[in-house]
Design a protein around this motif. Structure first.
Motif, short mmCIF file in Angstrom:
data_model
loop_
_atom_site.label_atom_id
_atom_site.label_comp_id
_atom_site.label_asym_id
_atom_site.label_seq_id
_atom_site.Cartn_x
_atom_site.Cartn_y
_atom_site.Cartn_z
N GLU A 16 43.25 20.30 36.64
CA GLU A 16 41.84 20.49 36.30
C GLU A 16 40.93 19.51 37.03
O GLU A 16 39.72 19.75 37.14
N LEU A 17 41.47 18.40 37.52
CA LEU A 17 40.62 17.34 38.04
C LEU A 17 39.89 17.70 39.32
O LEU A 17 38.67 17.57 39.40
N LEU A 18 40.61 18.10 40.34
CA LEU A 18 39.98 18.30 41.65
C LEU A 18 38.85 19.34 41.61
O LEU A 18 37.77 19.08 42.13
N PRO A 19 39.04 20.51 40.97
CA PRO A 19 37.91 21.45 40.89
C PRO A 19 36.72 20.86 40.12
O PRO A 19 35.57 21.16 40.44
N ALA A 20 36.99 20.04 39.12
CA ALA A 20 35.91 19.45 38.32
C ALA A 20 35.07 18.47 39.14
O ALA A 20 33.92 18.21 38.81
N LEU A 21 35.66 17.91 40.21
CA LEU A 21 34.94 16.93 41.03
C LEU A 21 34.15 17.56 42.17
O LEU A 21 33.53 16.84 42.96
N ALA A 22 34.16 18.87 42.26
CA ALA A 22 33.41 19.56 43.31
C ALA A 22 31.94 19.13 43.25
O ALA A 22 31.36 19.03 42.18
#
Length: 153
Positions: A16-22
């Motif tokens: 979940e982390l990388l997409p949330a940091l977009a």
């Protein structure tokens, strides 16, 4: 400037982390990285500044600095893993933000005109604490603004 602040990944890169940091223009990691692959993945999103935490004792992670001072968005930021190790007066040194991790407990507090931000942990869940990171918004001449984001909601 929109900055993603993460901490205490402990080598776990949640899906979940990388997409949330977009949309992050910069990423700050407040220690206990646990694995260089975490930083490599974050660098694909935006420039990264990371410090070491108490679990980053070996390999590449041991080479990270214990503290960092930098300027972003017209503000001076001081990073350290545990706020209990703070050995300076941030307001006297001209910092507007102090970033820390370690406790896994997210929080935002302003004292003496300085924002203290702990993004919590986006790595392994500890006790019943949420899995979180933070957005930090910095604009020259304006007070810093931070928002804690629960990754699993």
């Amino acid at each position: 400037m929109r900055i993603a602040v993460v901490s205490d990944t402990h080598g776990l890169q949640r899906e979940e982390l990388l997409p949330a940091l977009a949309g992050a223009e910069y990423i700050l990691h407040a220690g206990d990285v646990g694995d260089n692959r975490i930083l490599d993945a974050l660098r694909k999103i935006a420039p990264v500044t990371a410090i070491r935490g108490n679990v980053d004792l070996y390999g590449d992670m041991a080479l990270l600095p214990a503290t960092e001072a930098l300027e972003l968005g017209g503000h001076f930021i001081y990073m350290l893993h545990s706020v209990h190790d703070l050995d300076l007066k941030p307001e006297a040194a001209g910092f507007s933000v102090v970033l820390s991790g370690h406790s896994h407990k997210p929080g935002v507090e302003t004292r003496n005109g300085v924002m203290y931000l702990n993004p919590g942990s986006c790595g392994p869940r500890r006790f019943s604490l949420p899995v979180t990171f933070a957005w930090l918004v910095l604009e020259p001449g304006q007070s810093p603004h931070a928002e804690i984001v629960d990754l699993l909601k």
